[in-house]
Write a protein that holds these residues in place. Structure first.
Motif, PDB file in Angstrom:
ATOM      1  N   ALA A   1       3.132  -1.006   4.086  1.00  0.00           N
ATOM      2  CA  ALA A   1       2.649   0.249   3.706  1.00  0.00           C
ATOM      3  C   ALA A   1       3.665   1.450   4.082  1.00  0.00           C
ATOM      4  O   ALA A   1       4.031   1.557   5.069  1.00  0.00           O
ATOM      5  CB  ALA A   1       1.285   0.627   4.703  1.00  0.00           C
ATOM      6  N   ASP A   2       3.876   2.136   2.931  1.00  0.00           N
ATOM      7  CA  ASP A   2       4.942   3.181   2.911  1.00  0.00           C
ATOM      8  C   ASP A   2       4.167   4.741   2.985  1.00  0.00           C
ATOM      9  O   ASP A   2       3.473   5.084   1.930  1.00  0.00           O
ATOM     10  CB  ASP A   2       5.711   3.185   1.596  1.00  0.00           C
ATOM     11  CG  ASP A   2       6.835   4.262   1.749  1.00  0.00           C
ATOM     12  OD1 ASP A   2       6.905   4.801   2.716  1.00  0.00           O
ATOM     13  OD2 ASP A   2       7.406   4.092   0.799  1.00  0.00           O
TER      14      ASP A   2
ATOM     15  N   GLN B   1      -5.916 -12.071   9.917  1.00  0.00           N
ATOM     16  CA  GLN B   1      -4.693 -12.301  10.261  1.00  0.00           C
ATOM     17  C   GLN B   1      -3.475 -11.996   9.359  1.00  0.00           C
ATOM     18  O   GLN B   1      -2.542 -12.635   9.614  1.00  0.00           O
ATOM     19  CB  GLN B   1      -4.659 -13.936  10.411  1.00  0.00           C
ATOM     20  CG  GLN B   1      -5.764 -14.619  11.432  1.00  0.00           C
ATOM     21  CD  GLN B   1      -5.347 -13.734  12.934  1.00  0.00           C
ATOM     22  OE1 GLN B   1      -4.446 -13.854  13.600  1.00  0.00           O
ATOM     23  NE2 GLN B   1      -6.526 -13.167  13.445  1.00  0.00           N
ATOM     24  N   GLN B   2      -3.575 -11.041   8.900  1.00  0.00           N
ATOM     25  CA  GLN B   2      -2.483 -10.338   8.043  1.00  0.00           C
ATOM     26  C   GLN B   2      -1.629  -9.664   8.945  1.00  0.00           C
ATOM     27  O   GLN B   2      -1.679  -9.089  10.166  1.00  0.00           O
ATOM     28  CB  GLN B   2      -2.851  -9.620   7.192  1.00  0.00           C
ATOM     29  CG  GLN B   2      -3.058 -10.176   5.545  1.00  0.00           C
ATOM     30  CD  GLN B   2      -4.121 -10.100   5.303  1.00  0.00           C
ATOM     31  OE1 GLN B   2      -5.124  -9.593   5.682  1.00  0.00           O
ATOM     32  NE2 GLN B   2      -4.489 -10.748   4.089  1.00  0.00           N
ATOM     33  N   THR B   3      -0.302  -9.424   8.699  1.00  0.00           N
ATOM     34  CA  THR B   3       0.814  -8.820   9.509  1.00  0.00           C
ATOM     35  C   THR B   3       1.069  -7.461   8.866  1.00  0.00           C
ATOM     36  O   THR B   3       0.982  -7.500   7.546  1.00  0.00           O
ATOM     37  CB  THR B   3       2.024  -9.702   9.539  1.00  0.00           C
ATOM     38  OG1 THR B   3       1.773 -10.861  10.131  1.00  0.00           O
ATOM     39  CG2 THR B   3       3.159  -8.775  10.527  1.00  0.00           C
ATOM     40  N   PHE B   4       1.087  -6.231   9.430  1.00  0.00           N
ATOM     41  CA  PHE B   4       1.307  -4.939   8.948  1.00  0.00           C
ATOM     42  C   PHE B   4       2.454  -4.356   9.237  1.00  0.00           C
ATOM     43  O   PHE B   4       2.958  -4.193  10.550  1.00  0.00           O
ATOM     44  CB  PHE B   4       0.188  -4.029   9.238  1.00  0.00           C
ATOM     45  CG  PHE B   4      -0.996  -4.341   8.629  1.00  0.00           C
ATOM     46  CD1 PHE B   4      -1.703  -3.812   7.489  1.00  0.00           C
ATOM     47  CD2 PHE B   4      -2.314  -5.492   8.919  1.00  0.00           C
ATOM     48  CE1 PHE B   4      -2.675  -4.174   6.659  1.00  0.00           C
ATOM     49  CE2 PHE B   4      -3.190  -5.696   8.450  1.00  0.00           C
ATOM     50  CZ  PHE B   4      -3.385  -5.212   7.487  1.00  0.00           C
ATOM     51  N   VAL B   5       3.487  -3.978   8.264  1.00  0.00           N
ATOM     52  CA  VAL B   5       4.538  -3.089   8.770  1.00  0.00           C
ATOM     53  C   VAL B   5       4.593  -1.757   7.921  1.00  0.00           C
ATOM     54  O   VAL B   5       4.267  -1.773   6.686  1.00  0.00           O
ATOM     55  CB  VAL B   5       5.896  -3.701   8.441  1.00  0.00           C
ATOM     56  CG1 VAL B   5       7.014  -2.752   8.503  1.00  0.00           C
ATOM     57  CG2 VAL B   5       6.065  -4.917   9.091  1.00  0.00           C
ATOM     58  N   ILE B   6       4.235  -0.620   8.618  1.00  0.00           N
ATOM     59  CA  ILE B   6       3.810   0.602   8.192  1.00  0.00           C
ATOM     60  C   ILE B   6       5.060   1.687   8.495  1.00  0.00           C
ATOM     61  O   ILE B   6       5.399   1.713   9.425  1.00  0.00           O
ATOM     62  CB  ILE B   6       2.634   1.017   8.722  1.00  0.00           C
ATOM     63  CG1 ILE B   6       1.631   0.223   8.820  1.00  0.00           C
ATOM     64  CG2 ILE B   6       2.074   2.447   8.204  1.00  0.00           C
ATOM     65  CD1 ILE B   6       0.467   0.216   9.653  1.00  0.00           C
ATOM     66  N   VAL B   7       5.519   2.160   7.393  1.00  0.00           N
ATOM     67  CA  VAL B   7       6.689   3.421   7.518  1.00  0.00           C
ATOM     68  C   VAL B   7       5.563   4.767   7.467  1.00  0.00           C
ATOM     69  O   VAL B   7       4.764   4.920   6.590  1.00  0.00           O
ATOM     70  CB  VAL B   7       7.382   3.617   6.330  1.00  0.00           C
ATOM     71  CG1 VAL B   7       7.929   5.011   6.109  1.00  0.00           C
ATOM     72  CG2 VAL B   7       8.528   2.562   6.420  1.00  0.00           C
TER      73      VAL B   7
ATOM     74  N   VAL C   1       0.899  -1.105   0.199  1.00  0.00           N
ATOM     75  CA  VAL C   1      -0.009   0.025  -0.024  1.00  0.00           C
ATOM     76  C   VAL C   1       1.037   1.234  -0.199  1.00  0.00           C
ATOM     77  O   VAL C   1       1.741   1.504   1.067  1.00  0.00           O
ATOM     78  CB  VAL C   1      -0.778   0.149   1.416  1.00  0.00           C
ATOM     79  CG1 VAL C   1      -1.894   1.114   1.316  1.00  0.00           C
ATOM     80  CG2 VAL C   1      -1.655  -1.136   1.427  1.00  0.00           C
ATOM     81  N   PHE C   2       0.637   2.191  -1.097  1.00  0.00           N
ATOM     82  CA  PHE C   2       1.774   3.268  -1.107  1.00  0.00           C
ATOM     83  C   PHE C   2       0.647   4.660  -0.784  1.00  0.00           C
ATOM     84  O   PHE C   2      -0.317   4.609  -1.035  1.00  0.00           O
ATOM     85  CB  PHE C   2       2.145   3.381  -2.461  1.00  0.00           C
ATOM     86  CG  PHE C   2       3.063   2.094  -3.077  1.00  0.00           C
ATOM     87  CD1 PHE C   2       4.255   1.932  -2.534  1.00  0.00           C
ATOM     88  CD2 PHE C   2       2.480   1.149  -3.663  1.00  0.00           C
ATOM     89  CE1 PHE C   2       5.195   0.776  -2.859  1.00  0.00           C
ATOM     90  CE2 PHE C   2       3.113   0.283  -4.125  1.00  0.00           C
ATOM     91  CZ  PHE C   2       4.377  -0.286  -3.651  1.00  0.00           C
ATOM     92  N   GLN C   3       1.709   5.650  -0.454  1.00  0.00           N
ATOM     93  CA  GLN C   3       1.151   6.925  -0.217  1.00  0.00           C
ATOM     94  C   GLN C   3       0.147   7.416  -1.340  1.00  0.00           C
ATOM     95  O   GLN C   3      -1.006   7.933  -1.082  1.00  0.00           O
ATOM     96  CB  GLN C   3       2.129   7.961  -0.047  1.00  0.00           C
ATOM     97  CG  GLN C   3       1.736   9.498   0.410  1.00  0.00           C
ATOM     98  CD  GLN C   3       2.976  10.322   0.638  1.00  0.00           C
ATOM     99  OE1 GLN C   3       3.970   9.789   0.741  1.00  0.00           O
ATOM    100  NE2 GLN C   3       2.603  11.595   0.650  1.00  0.00           N
TER     101      GLN C   3
END
Length: 217
Positions: free
Chosen positions: A161-162, A188-194, A84-86
């Motif tokens: 997600a950036d 049950q997804q894992t999210f890493v968000i910048v 997922v992008f800005q």
């Protein structure tokens, strides 16, 4: 679920990542914060297999993906990772439904199955009356939800997600985070968000800070 060990990355003489050690658990929503130039986006791209580290290990469910070749990485990315992008990166000539379907078609899944899954995701995200609208006919928040549905179409284990809230007002940013929580609980997804959005980061299960190419907190 994911662990990186001593990730280094340079672009010419510029050292961007200087030994990043990182872990995230399955089902966790993790935010990465830090000033511009800290290495956050470069690290996210390496985590998402869009770029390779100069050295180090990336262990994804006990497999070191840093050792994979290009074709193997492309297959792995399609099966396990959503982005997922800005700026959403929706294709303007296609409808919301068509935009969501595209990664499924690229993954060579059956057309009917992909369309049914895309419709279900958009309905789940409250866009059931916007399926046939093009991006120019959608609000910023609606476009972002279409982008999230697109990231989910291939049932990835990990969503990267950036700056996903970068172009959203504060209410839409909170709504987006609430959506991530619902998706984590439902799928049950894992999210890493910048993110640079401190409010958004504080809502995450855990926040880490990068500075000068390493994790400092």
């Amino acid at each position: 679920m994911i662990e990186t060990r001593n990730i280094f990355k340079s672009f010419g003489p510029l050292a961007v990542l200087k030994g990043v050690n990182f872990r995230v658990k399955k089902g966790e929503i993790l935010a990465i914060v830090g000033a511009s130039g800290a290495g956050k986006t470069t690290f996210l791209q390496i985590l998402g297999t869009l770029d390779k580290p100069d050295s180090g290990e990336i262990i994804f469910n006990d497999t070191d993906i840093a050792l994979m070749g290009k074709k193997e990485l492309a297959k792995f990315r399609k099966q396990h990772i959503g982005f997922v992008f800005q700026f959403h990166n929706l294709l303007p000539e296609f409808t919301a439904l068509e935009n969501v379907c595209i990664p499924g078609f690229i993954g060579k899944r059956q057309k009917k199955q992909v369309q049914e899954k895309a419709t279900s995701l958009l309905q789940h995200l409250g866009l059931n009356d916007r399926l046939n609208h093009k991006p120019s006919e959608l609000s910023g928040g609606e476009q972002q939800r279409v982008a999230v549905a697109r990231a989910l179409i291939n049932d990835p284990d990990l969503i990267l997600a950036d700056e996903p809230s970068g172009n959203l007002d504060s209410q839409n940013a909170r709504d987006l985070y609430d959506l991530f929580k619902v998706l984590r609980n439902d799928f049950q997804q894992t999210f890493v968000i910048v993110t640079h959005n401190e409010e958004f980061a504080h809502l995450a299960d855990r926040t880490i800070k990068m500075k000068d190419g390493i994790i400092v907190k």
